[in-house]
Scaffold this motif. Structure first.
Motif, PDB file in Angstrom:
ATOM      1  N   VAL A 109      33.505  -4.738 -47.314  1.00 27.94           N
ATOM      2  CA  VAL A 109      32.704  -4.843 -46.088  1.00 27.94           C
ATOM      3  C   VAL A 109      31.972  -6.183 -46.038  1.00 27.94           C
ATOM      4  CG1 VAL A 109      30.895  -3.706 -44.716  1.00 27.94           C
ATOM      5  CG2 VAL A 109      32.478  -2.326 -46.064  1.00 27.94           C
ATOM      6  N   SER A 110      31.824  -6.812 -47.188  1.00 26.05           N
ATOM      7  CA  SER A 110      31.155  -8.111 -47.252  1.00 26.05           C
ATOM      8  C   SER A 110      31.885  -9.183 -46.436  1.00 26.05           C
ATOM      9  CB  SER A 110      31.039  -8.574 -48.702  1.00 26.05           C
ATOM     10  OG  SER A 110      30.187  -7.700 -49.404  1.00 26.05           O
ATOM     11  N   ALA A 111      33.130  -8.933 -46.074  1.00 33.76           N
ATOM     12  CA  ALA A 111      33.863  -9.878 -45.218  1.00 33.76           C
ATOM     13  C   ALA A 111      33.231  -9.956 -43.830  1.00 33.76           C
ATOM     14  CB  ALA A 111      35.325  -9.461 -45.111  1.00 33.76           C
ATOM     15  N   TRP A 112      32.529  -8.906 -43.411  1.00 33.55           N
ATOM     16  CA  TRP A 112      31.929  -8.860 -42.079  1.00 33.55           C
ATOM     17  C   TRP A 112      30.401  -8.900 -42.108  1.00 33.55           C
ATOM     18  CZ3 TRP A 112      36.156  -5.950 -43.481  1.00 33.55           C
ATOM     19  CH2 TRP A 112      37.327  -6.228 -42.799  1.00 33.55           C
ATOM     20  N   PHE A 113      29.818  -8.519 -43.240  1.00 29.27           N
ATOM     21  CA  PHE A 113      28.363  -8.447 -43.341  1.00 29.27           C
ATOM     22  C   PHE A 113      27.898  -9.170 -44.600  1.00 29.27           C
ATOM     23  CE2 PHE A 113      29.679  -4.711 -40.940  1.00 29.27           C
ATOM     24  CZ  PHE A 113      28.879  -4.827 -39.816  1.00 29.27           C
ATOM     25  N   GLU A 114      26.655  -9.622 -44.585  1.00 29.10           N
ATOM     26  CA  GLU A 114      26.084 -10.322 -45.733  1.00 29.10           C
ATOM     27  C   GLU A 114      25.411  -9.333 -46.679  1.00 29.10           C
ATOM     28  OE1 GLU A 114      23.594 -13.485 -44.328  1.00 29.10           O
ATOM     29  OE2 GLU A 114      25.131 -14.190 -42.947  1.00 29.10           O
ATOM     30  N   GLY A 115      26.151  -8.348 -47.111  1.00 32.29           N
ATOM     31  CA  GLY A 115      25.634  -7.344 -48.033  1.00 32.29           C
ATOM     32  C   GLY A 115      25.013  -6.160 -47.313  1.00 32.29           C
ATOM     33  N   LYS A 116      24.597  -5.180 -48.103  1.00 28.60           N
ATOM     34  CA  LYS A 116      24.028  -3.936 -47.573  1.00 28.60           C
ATOM     35  C   LYS A 116      22.724  -4.148 -46.820  1.00 28.60           C
ATOM     36  CE  LYS A 116      24.868  -1.687 -51.672  1.00 28.60           C
ATOM     37  NZ  LYS A 116      24.645  -0.591 -52.629  1.00 28.60           N
ATOM     38  N   ASP A 117      22.047  -5.265 -47.090  1.00 30.79           N
ATOM     39  CA  ASP A 117      20.760  -5.527 -46.445  1.00 30.79           C
ATOM     40  C   ASP A 117      20.870  -6.416 -45.207  1.00 30.79           C
ATOM     41  OD1 ASP A 117      19.372  -3.994 -48.348  1.00 30.79           O
ATOM     42  OD2 ASP A 117      19.440  -5.666 -49.764  1.00 30.79           O
ATOM     43  N   ASP A 118      22.069  -6.703 -44.774  1.00 27.59           N
ATOM     44  CA  ASP A 118      22.275  -7.498 -43.568  1.00 27.59           C
ATOM     45  C   ASP A 118      21.556  -6.803 -42.403  1.00 27.59           C
ATOM     46  OD1 ASP A 118      23.320  -8.589 -41.144  1.00 27.59           O
ATOM     47  OD2 ASP A 118      25.149  -9.195 -42.190  1.00 27.59           O
ATOM     48  N   PRO A 119      20.676  -7.508 -41.691  1.00 24.71           N
ATOM     49  CA  PRO A 119      19.922  -6.870 -40.599  1.00 24.71           C
ATOM     50  C   PRO A 119      20.803  -6.395 -39.437  1.00 24.71           C
ATOM     51  CG  PRO A 119      19.471  -9.230 -40.685  1.00 24.71           C
ATOM     52  CD  PRO A 119      20.311  -8.902 -41.889  1.00 24.71           C
ATOM     53  N   ASN A 120      22.016  -6.912 -39.339  1.00 29.85           N
ATOM     54  CA  ASN A 120      22.939  -6.471 -38.283  1.00 29.85           C
ATOM     55  C   ASN A 120      23.751  -5.234 -38.665  1.00 29.85           C
ATOM     56  OD1 ASN A 120      22.426  -8.301 -36.165  1.00 29.85           O
ATOM     57  ND2 ASN A 120      23.515  -9.894 -37.297  1.00 29.85           N
TER      58      ASN A 120
END
Length: 167
Positions: A109-120
């Motif tokens: 999922v890191s391909a789309w988000f900057e980790g579990k804490d991504d504000p989006n």
């Protein structure tokens, strides 16, 4: 002739889970009241024990905006190597549930988000209200052969199964 097999409760939930786990990717349609529909591919994370279907979603996505305005959605699954299809109409719910994000997180999922804490990063939970499936006993090649044979013989035996799922 195909068989109609409407399923309810546990049988419907099992069929729903089996098809989605085999197919994984669906097309999510939002903005159902207006044409053209807003449609985009989504990767299914999980079908829970009550039939809810889970996805990761982004707060800056078009589907987020659409769902905030109207949470009615349509999911369409189709297996690329088989003749298995599933159409689900339901309601979408957006969530920031940290425990559920931790449970469903996968490094890909890191391909789309900057980790579990991504504000989006958000969760999208779909609660099915109506579902319909088409399922054959054979793969696509066998099904195509049967269709071709029927063109020659004027007799087609569709041994597929279709029906409604009431989860």
């Amino acid at each position: 002739m195909s068989t109609t097999e409407n399923l309810e409760h546990r049988e419907a939930l099992k069929k729903l889970k089996d098809l989605i786990e085999d197919i994984k990717t669906c097309m999510l349609a939002t903005n159902l009241e207006y044409l053209p529909l807003n449609v985009r591919p989504m990767q299914t994370l999980k079908v829970d024990d009550t039939g809810n279907i889970w996805f990761f979603n982004s707060k800056d996505s078009l589907q987020y905006t659409d769902i905030k305005q109207d949470n009615r959605i349509q999911l369409m699954y189709g297996h690329p190597g088989k003749t298995e299809f599933l159409s689900i109409y339901g309601t979408a719910h957006l969530s920031h549930d940290r425990d559920k994000i931790d449970e469903l997180w996968h490094p890909m999922v890191s391909a789309w988000f900057e980790g579990k804490d991504d504000p989006n990063l958000m969760l999208l939970r779909v609660s099915p209200q109506d579902a319909y499936y088409w399922d054959t006993k054979h793969n696509k090649l066998v099904s195509l052969f049967k269709i071709a044979a029927s063109a020659v013989s004027d007799h087609y035996e569709d041994d597929g199964i279709k029906g409604r799922l009431k989860v």
